[in-house]
Motif scaffolding. Sequence first.
Motif, PDB file in Angstrom:
ATOM      1  N   LYS A 191      -7.865   7.395   8.426  1.00 51.34           N
ATOM      2  CA  LYS A 191      -6.989   6.599   7.549  1.00 51.34           C
ATOM      3  C   LYS A 191      -6.107   7.435   6.628  1.00 51.34           C
ATOM      4  O   LYS A 191      -5.228   6.894   5.957  1.00 51.34           O
ATOM      5  N   ARG A 221      -7.286   8.536   3.956  1.00 51.91           N
ATOM      6  CA  ARG A 221      -7.649   7.933   2.667  1.00 51.91           C
ATOM      7  C   ARG A 221      -8.307   8.999   1.800  1.00 51.91           C
ATOM      8  O   ARG A 221      -9.172   9.733   2.280  1.00 51.91           O
ATOM      9  N   SER A 256     -10.110  -1.224   5.288  1.00 51.83           N
ATOM     10  CA  SER A 256      -9.151  -1.841   6.205  1.00 51.83           C
ATOM     11  C   SER A 256      -8.661  -0.801   7.229  1.00 51.83           C
ATOM     12  O   SER A 256      -8.518   0.379   6.906  1.00 51.83           O
ATOM     13  N   ASN A 299      -6.120   0.570   8.568  1.00 59.30           N
ATOM     14  CA  ASN A 299      -4.707   0.953   8.503  1.00 59.30           C
ATOM     15  C   ASN A 299      -4.625   2.302   7.812  1.00 59.30           C
ATOM     16  O   ASN A 299      -5.593   2.749   7.201  1.00 59.30           O
ATOM     17  N   SER A 309      -2.245  -3.881   5.526  1.00 60.28           N
ATOM     18  CA  SER A 309      -3.519  -4.066   6.237  1.00 60.28           C
ATOM     19  C   SER A 309      -3.310  -4.859   7.523  1.00 60.28           C
ATOM     20  O   SER A 309      -2.420  -5.705   7.609  1.00 60.28           O
ATOM     21  N   HIS A 361       0.389   0.160  -3.219  1.00 57.14           N
ATOM     22  CA  HIS A 361      -0.415  -0.128  -2.042  1.00 57.14           C
ATOM     23  C   HIS A 361       0.296  -1.163  -1.182  1.00 57.14           C
ATOM     24  O   HIS A 361       1.224  -1.803  -1.641  1.00 57.14           O
TER      25      HIS A 361
END
Length: 324
Positions: A49, A51, A136, A138, A144, A226
Amino acid sequence: MQFPPWTSIDDAARLLHDGEVVAIPTETVYGLAGNAYLPSALAQIFAIKERPTFDPLIVHICEISQLADIAENIPDVAYALAKAYWPGPMTMILPKKECIPDLCTSGLPSVAVRFPSHPVAQEIIWKAGVPLAAPSANLFKHVSPTTAEHVAAQLADRGLAGIVDGGPCNVGVESTIVSLVGEPTVLRPGAITPEMIAKVIGDVKVKESTSKPGQAMAAPGQCDTHYRPQVPLFYGEIPEGFELPKNCVRIAFGNRPGVIPATLNLSESGNMLEATAKLYAYMHDLDDPKYDLILVDPIPNVGVGMALNDRLKRASIKIIDSNR
Ligand code: AMP
Ligand code: MG
């Protein structure tokens, strides 16, 4: 591996149990799942991700009794809320048990837990035999996914072991997050509204949105920018005198007249749940470089509308940017 890597429920459960990462459907949005007990699986989720590891993951379970496997000092209000709204789109923050790796909670002493209602998600968790951490499915900060195709378009070639297609998500926005560590507080609005929570536990605070310009973010999942599509999106009333670029599209809500005709309508009758289920799909549909700007009509900031306002404010450009 075939592209896209569509996977059966049984294969997904086996892969997840063995430490692979698989995208799975839930009623909120598609999740990028991994065995919550295995730091190696969690590390893959963050990597796929892109992230940051300081943004903690939600752990998904498939029966209320599993709560005690991952959380401790569980207050009665947690069981009351679980009884009322699980399975469903509500995540609870509770003190974590030792077995949950620090990577899952970004080093926090608390863990986020949810029991999803999607039957495919439940079957996968059950068959995997372990709780599944799943943000999520994505790329970080992107829109998302609410269909398996959305997941494939963003993530299929990034090293995940498979995608389970469970059809379109019927809620369509991320779960409500309620912290039960300290005073009960809604950290992220969703389909389970503060009123619904207050009805069960008496009183609940609502954390103020951090999406105001200039304000520091309290949690990374709640940062200012976001849920943004690649095409600039503007949410709300267009300020007077603002010159629209050439190729604008408009996501309408209800039957109010707009500055341009509606391209898509979230709900002609103004039904909030219908709008919630469609929002991300419309954002994906219109995220096409042939458009210069996506306009989204204002939506009343009440009930589930609070979740839509929260996401759309973060997705929206500030009008000053588009004038530069
Ligand atoms: P998602 O982006 O849907 O994966 O949701 C994860 C979000 O839940 C994070 O970005 C945080 O905002 C929140 N969260 C997860 N775990 C915790 C926790 N232990 N304490 C507070 N918030 C959390
Ligand atoms: Mg997310």
